[in-house]
Design a protein around this motif. Structure first.
Motif, short mmCIF file in Angstrom:
data_model
loop_
_atom_site.label_atom_id
_atom_site.label_comp_id
_atom_site.label_asym_id
_atom_site.label_seq_id
_atom_site.Cartn_x
_atom_site.Cartn_y
_atom_site.Cartn_z
N GLY A 28 18.86 23.21 82.45
CA GLY A 28 19.77 24.21 82.43
C GLY A 28 19.56 25.15 83.57
O GLY A 28 20.17 26.08 83.96
N GLY A 29 18.31 25.22 84.42
CA GLY A 29 17.91 26.02 85.35
C GLY A 29 18.47 25.55 86.68
O GLY A 29 19.04 24.54 86.93
N SER A 30 18.63 26.55 87.59
CA SER A 30 19.16 26.31 88.97
C SER A 30 18.08 26.23 89.85
O SER A 30 17.08 26.76 89.74
CB SER A 30 19.91 27.67 89.16
N VAL A 31 18.24 25.36 90.72
CA VAL A 31 17.42 24.90 91.86
C VAL A 31 18.13 25.01 93.46
O VAL A 31 19.33 24.78 93.35
CB VAL A 31 16.74 23.58 91.56
N GLU A 59 18.69 17.04 83.21
CA GLU A 59 17.63 16.49 82.29
C GLU A 59 16.29 16.21 83.18
O GLU A 59 16.17 15.86 84.24
CB GLU A 59 18.12 15.04 82.12
N ILE A 60 15.04 16.40 82.54
CA ILE A 60 13.81 16.06 83.09
C ILE A 60 13.53 14.60 82.54
O ILE A 60 13.19 14.62 81.43
CB ILE A 60 12.71 17.01 82.59
N LEU A 61 13.15 13.74 83.34
CA LEU A 61 12.78 12.32 82.82
C LEU A 61 11.44 12.07 82.99
O LEU A 61 10.78 11.43 82.24
CB LEU A 61 13.47 11.40 83.62
N GLY A 75 14.04 13.22 87.25
CA GLY A 75 15.20 14.16 86.81
C GLY A 75 16.45 13.81 87.41
O GLY A 75 16.61 13.36 88.51
N LEU A 76 17.45 14.83 86.93
CA LEU A 76 18.75 14.57 87.11
C LEU A 76 19.22 16.04 87.55
O LEU A 76 18.85 16.99 86.69
CB LEU A 76 19.49 14.08 86.21
N LEU A 77 20.30 16.33 88.49
CA LEU A 77 21.12 17.46 88.81
C LEU A 77 22.29 17.17 88.69
O LEU A 77 22.95 16.45 89.02
CB LEU A 77 20.44 17.92 90.26
N ASP A 78 22.97 18.25 88.09
CA ASP A 78 24.43 18.26 88.39
C ASP A 78 24.79 19.07 89.44
O ASP A 78 24.23 20.17 89.79
CB ASP A 78 25.02 18.95 87.18
N VAL A 79 25.37 18.52 90.37
CA VAL A 79 26.13 19.43 91.59
C VAL A 79 27.42 19.53 91.68
O VAL A 79 28.13 18.62 91.13
CB VAL A 79 25.35 18.76 92.78
N THR A 80 27.95 20.29 92.74
CA THR A 80 29.28 20.29 92.96
C THR A 80 29.72 19.46 94.05
O THR A 80 28.83 18.86 94.78
CB THR A 80 29.60 21.72 93.37
#
Length: 412
Positions: A28-31, A59-61, A75-80
């Motif tokens: 849920g955090g932004s990076v 998600e943090i794997l 880990g996985l990031l949702d990006v635009t």
């Protein structure tokens, strides 16, 4: 929304894995792009894993304390879509499509080539894959020792990541005192309830280096050296170089006068150094790091002081780069800082020599000038060497040259 992985990066040419020691992000955090989000530990340093682009953590794997191979998804990031276009990063969806196309092409290729197992026009020699060790344990090298180990026993040791040195405490009941699998299992059951702690990657790296070093015939010689002139000279300088730097300079100059002393044996050839790059042992938490100072024979004490201070600082913060620890021809270790008056240092596997400096001690020394005993500060210089390359006489002469240079500190 596209997904971008956080991958374990290639942290060095010879590094196949790293252990996660801290995770600084949460789902849920932004990076931001190039943000350090996970700290990992290799055998030589701690490093940060960074993100490839801006996004939101899905998600943090990764799990703290676990070891992952290079290329693993942490880990996985949702990006635009805009961020993907801006940075050019590969998404999981794009990678899956690429694999699907490659598999389809491979299948079609296989259907066309019905008569031959290998298509000579497209064959590529594959390099062996570097397999990561299990939970940080070094992969067994299978080096034979003085006693026989049965194939069954060796297979069991390989399963457990054990070397021959690791079973030296096991009493053997087999023929000729041979250690059997049953002996090993009984011993492991016996120590199961003993207090223990996990060996860090640093400790395992030191253990592995010392095992490899001890496969050679090593010998140690020593001699006392007067330090009064060095101490007087040091007192006149600002900043004051440490005693290690005086010894380092004297060592480098002495080796440059006789390069054969620092050669190493490869088959029937003694390979001589092309540069006098010397490492310095730095005590860090749970081990020792050896940053290498370049061209020590051509540097002044003042130049060495700055370079040495930077290297030691980065070593203690575990921020050395891989190139900072490679290519040394010998090492200097000052164990006198711990009050030790003698020791037997062990050279690294890729080096022929290691020079140790013990603690200085006030002693009465006879002076021919005043015909009386006078107080003087002496310390032991100890050199351990590969006896295949250097003999006791050669090592003694090397120590003599080092001692002579230390009596002329103004020339160092």
């Amino acid at each position: 929304m596209p997904t971008v992985p956080i991958l374990m990066p290639q942290l060095g040419e010879s590094i196949a894995e790293a252990t996660v020691i801290r995770i600084d992000i949460a789902p849920g955090g932004s990076v931001d792009a190039d943000q350090e989000v996970i700290e990992v530990e290799t055998q030589k340093a701690t490093m940060g894993v960074t993100t490839l682009c801006r996004g939101t953590v899905r998600e943090i794997l990764a799990v703290e304390g676990e070891t992952y191979a290079v290329g693993s998804t942490l880990g996985l990031l949702d990006v635009t879509e805009e961020e993907v276009a801006r940075t050019g990063v590969e998404t999981l969806e794009a990678a899956a499509e690429t694999r699907e196309v490659e598999q389809q092409q491979a299948a079609e290729k296989g259907e066309e080539n019905l008569h031959f197992a290998i298509d000579d026009d497209s064959y590529e020699e594959r390099q062996p894959v570097v397999e990561p060790s299990v939970r940080g344990l070094p992969v067994p090298a299978g080096v034979k020792g003085a006693h026989y180990i049965s194939p069954r026993m060796r297979a069991r040791m390989d399963e457990m990541g054990l070397r021959e040195a690791d079973i030296s405490a096991v009493a053997g009941t087999g023929a000729g005192g041979r250690v059997t699998v049953e002996d090993l299992e009984k011993f492991l059951d016996y120590i199961e309830t003993w207090p223990s702690s996990h060996a860090s990657p640093m400790r395992l790296a030191v253990a592995d280096a010392m095992r490899r070093s001890w496969t050679r015939p090593l010998a140690t010689v020593s001699r006392p050296v007067r330090l009064d002139r060095v101490l007087d000279h040091r007192g006149k300088l600002d900043p004051k170089p440490g005693l290690t730097l005086y010894v380092l300079r004297a060592f480098a100059i002495a080796l440059s006068e006789d390069p054969a002393s620092s050669g190493f044996l490869i088959g029937e050839r003694v390979v001589h150094p092309r540069a006098f790059d010397i490492g310095v042992a730095v005590q860090v938490e749970d081990g020792v790091l050896v940053p290498v100072l370049r061209n020590v024979d051509t540097m002044t004490l003042s130049e060495l002081t700055n370079v040495y201070a930077d290297m030691v600082d980065r070593a203690r913060r575990r921020r050395l780069r891989e190139e900072d620890t490679r290519g040394g021809i010998a090492t200097v270790t000052n164990f006198g800082t711990f009050g030790l008056t003698h020791g037997t240092p062990i050279p690294l596997p890729n080096e022929t020599l290691i020079l140790g400096l013990a603690a200085g001690v006030k002693k009465p020394v006879w002076s021919d000038q005043v015909e009386a005993f006078i107080p003087a500060t002496e310390a032991e210089l100890i050199v351990t060497f590969d006896h295949r390359v250097v003999d006791g006489g050669g090592a003694g002469m090397l120590l003599g040259r080092i001692a002579e240079h230390l009596q002329r500190p103004e020339e160092l």
